[in-house]
Design a protein around this motif. Structure first.
Motif: not given
Length: 567
Positions: A35, A39, A43
């Protein structure tokens, strides 16, 4: 040569070295699928893409499956771009009412941008609509760059993994690289370019009145967005025919410096990422050191030759450096540095005409590409190409110490050496073969602007640039013909994918092996001796392969110049 010129060159490398580790850390996070701060925003976009396409990002792929998915993806993209370019006249965002491209030019351009070559047998401002620039071309600037970095990640995993049958997931790698690296960097970069005076508009042109009172119509368009990824992705395809010599692509000395930095930025970071991936960052620094030394040698020769100027011109009473084909706002040092940087990477963007360089000044950009564009090289392709040379270098080192060669804990055996030789041999076979054909057949001989050695250099440079996926040109070759469009298209495809497949086979072979701990008998691959061996292997292979062709072209041209002979 001047003090200010060398200060520019030293500042360039100093800034890059300062950025190498931060960029490498970000790349390593993407390599591991970890990550990142982005993100939180991107994401959901990544997960949505996976759901829509039915991709399971955690499903690992063996090297064959990875290769097939990559090849099919790129083939579909090439066909998509071909269709857009052919149908250009029927599509929107074509304010200039430009016609669709002929079959041979559309095919050449589609393959060119798919392979990250960005060879341009056309003038962008008079050939491409805004839609074609954005949809058919800029999309490849992102995805061909993402493909190259993803392939580098696959090879890194081959070295780093133990007894594994997989090298990652192509779709996950390409998606993460595009979303979390190329896209955010390009947005920031494009905004900087707009603030610096680069146009970003859907208009086709603007009417202006010069200081002399002459009215002119200047082509404009969505330039900044294409310019950003053109540099970061080492693509090089210009919105305008003059490329980065055009003031709307490269307005000032400041933007010129940033453009050169962006060409090398990701390539430098990937060397650190490789070292981190294999558990020893000194391995990455060793590779980067070898690259930098070769680049510095090239800059020294090119800058010295261009600063010295042309003795034939001096004999006419015109003293000074060779400024033909160069922008006054950049000067000799920035033009020479840009030429070496863009050809050491597989970028191909130019801020000066290489055809106007002195013979030896033009030899260095040509030779950079002939080395396989592994001296920093294209994003991803540079590091995986350099690692192929590292495999050969450690094989030679193994012969010296009388034991099975090892590199970063993996034994290098006959299969890996044969595959590395196969991948490296593609370039000289295609470059020299196609150059030889074009130097004797009528359609090939109709292309060069000049006769004699310089005309031969124009042909040699074209095929070197195409096979090396660079895209720059000597600018003296008329390549917008069915013959050259067809031959260069084949050269670009072979130069890209006939290197990738053997490389992925090496990645799969290495991933399946155990890690062998280093012993007292192991050849060290982080010190000065290793760096020197790496440089020697790269230069000797390039020199032995291409020296005869260089002797017929730029070397003969240089000897004629110092004798005062004109062709």
């Amino acid at each position: 040569m001047t003090v200010s010129g060398w200060m520019l060159i030293l500042a360039f490398f100093a800034v890059l070295l300062a950025l190498t580790k931060p960029v490498g850390l970000w790349l390593h996070a993407l390599y591991e699928g970890r990550r990142t701060p982005l993100h939180a925003v991107l994401g959901p976009v990544e997960r949505g893409f996976y759901r829509l396409s039915g991709i399971e990002p955690t499903a690992e792929q063996g090297w064959r499956r990875y290769a097939v998915h990559m090849l099919v993806f790129n083939a579909v993209l090439a066909l998509f771009s071909y269709a857009i370019l052919r149908a250009q006249a029927l599509l929107p965002f074509n304010p200039g009412g430009l016609a669709g491209l002929p079959e041979h030019l559309a095919a050449n351009t589609a393959v060119s941008f798919t392979t990250n070559t960005n060879w341009q047998s056309y003038a962008g401002e008079s050939t491409m609509s805004n839609l074609s620039q954005m949809l058919a071309l800029t999309i490849h600037n992102f995805l061909s760059a993402a493909t190259g970095i993803a392939l580098a990640f696959a090879l890194f995993r081959g070295f780093a993994r133990r007894e594994s049958k997989t090298v990652g997931n192509f779709w996950a790698d390409a998606t993460r690289i595009t979303l979390y690296l190329l896209l955010p960097l390009s947005i920031v970069y494009a905004l900087y370019l707009v603030a610096s005076g680069v146009p970003q508009t859907m208009a086709a042109s603007v009417d202006v009145t010069t200081l002399e009172g002459i009215k002119q119509t200047l082509a404009i368009g969505p330039v900044a967005s294409q310019e950003a990824i053109k540099m970061l992705g080492t693509n090089g395809g210009g919105f305008f025919n003059a490329n980065s010599a055009h003031p709307f692509e490269n307005p000032s000395a400041a933007t010129n410096f940033v453009q050169m930095l962006s060409i090398f930025l990701i390539g430098f970071g990937l060397t650190w990422c490789f070292g981190k991936a294999v558990g020893n960052t000194r391995q990455g620094w060793a590779i980067l050191s070898a690259m930098i030394l070769i680049v510095l040698a090239g800059v020294l020769v090119t800058y010295a030759q261009e600063a010295a100027g042309n003795p034939i011109v001096h004999h006419l009473g015109i003293a000074g450096a060779n400024m033909e084909g160069k922008e006054v706002r950049f000067g000799t040092a920035a033009s020479a540095l840009f030429a070496v940087v863009t050809t050491a990477a597989s970028c191909g963007a130019v801020n000066a005409m290489h055809d106007s360089f002195t013979a030896l000044g033009g030899l260095i950009p040509l030779f950079n590409i002939q080395l396989g564009e592994v001296v920093v090289g294209g994003v991803g392709s540079g590091i995986y190409g350099f690692l192929l040379f590292a495999i050969l270098a450690v094989f030679v080192a193994g012969l010296m110490v009388g034991r099975t060669p090892e590199y970063v804990g993996k034994k290098i055996e006959g299969r890996e050496v044969k595959l590395a030789v196969l991948a490296i041999a593609v370039l000289p076979l295609v470059i020299l073969g196609m150059t030889a054909i074009s130097a004797v057949v009528a359609p090939g001989l109709a292309g060069p602007l000049n006769k004699g050695p310089h005309g031969f250099s124009e042909i040699l440079y074209a095929f070197t640039s195409a096979v090396g996926n660079n895209g720059s040109a000597f600018a003296g070759l008329t390549a917008s013909t069915p013959y050259y469009d067809g031959m260069l298209m084949i050269a670009m495809w072979l130069g890209r994918f006939f290197v990738i497949v053997p490389m992925l086979a090496i990645a799969g072979s290495l991933a399946a092996k155990k890690v062998t701990p280093a012993t007292a008998g192991s050849f060290p691959t982080t010190g000065p001796l290793w760096i020197g061996l790496l440089i020697g292997i790269v230069l000797i292979l390039g020199g032995l392969t291409f020296l005869p062709s260089l002797a017929l072209g730029p070397i003969a041209d240089h000897l004629a110049m110092i004798r005062g002979q004109l062709f």
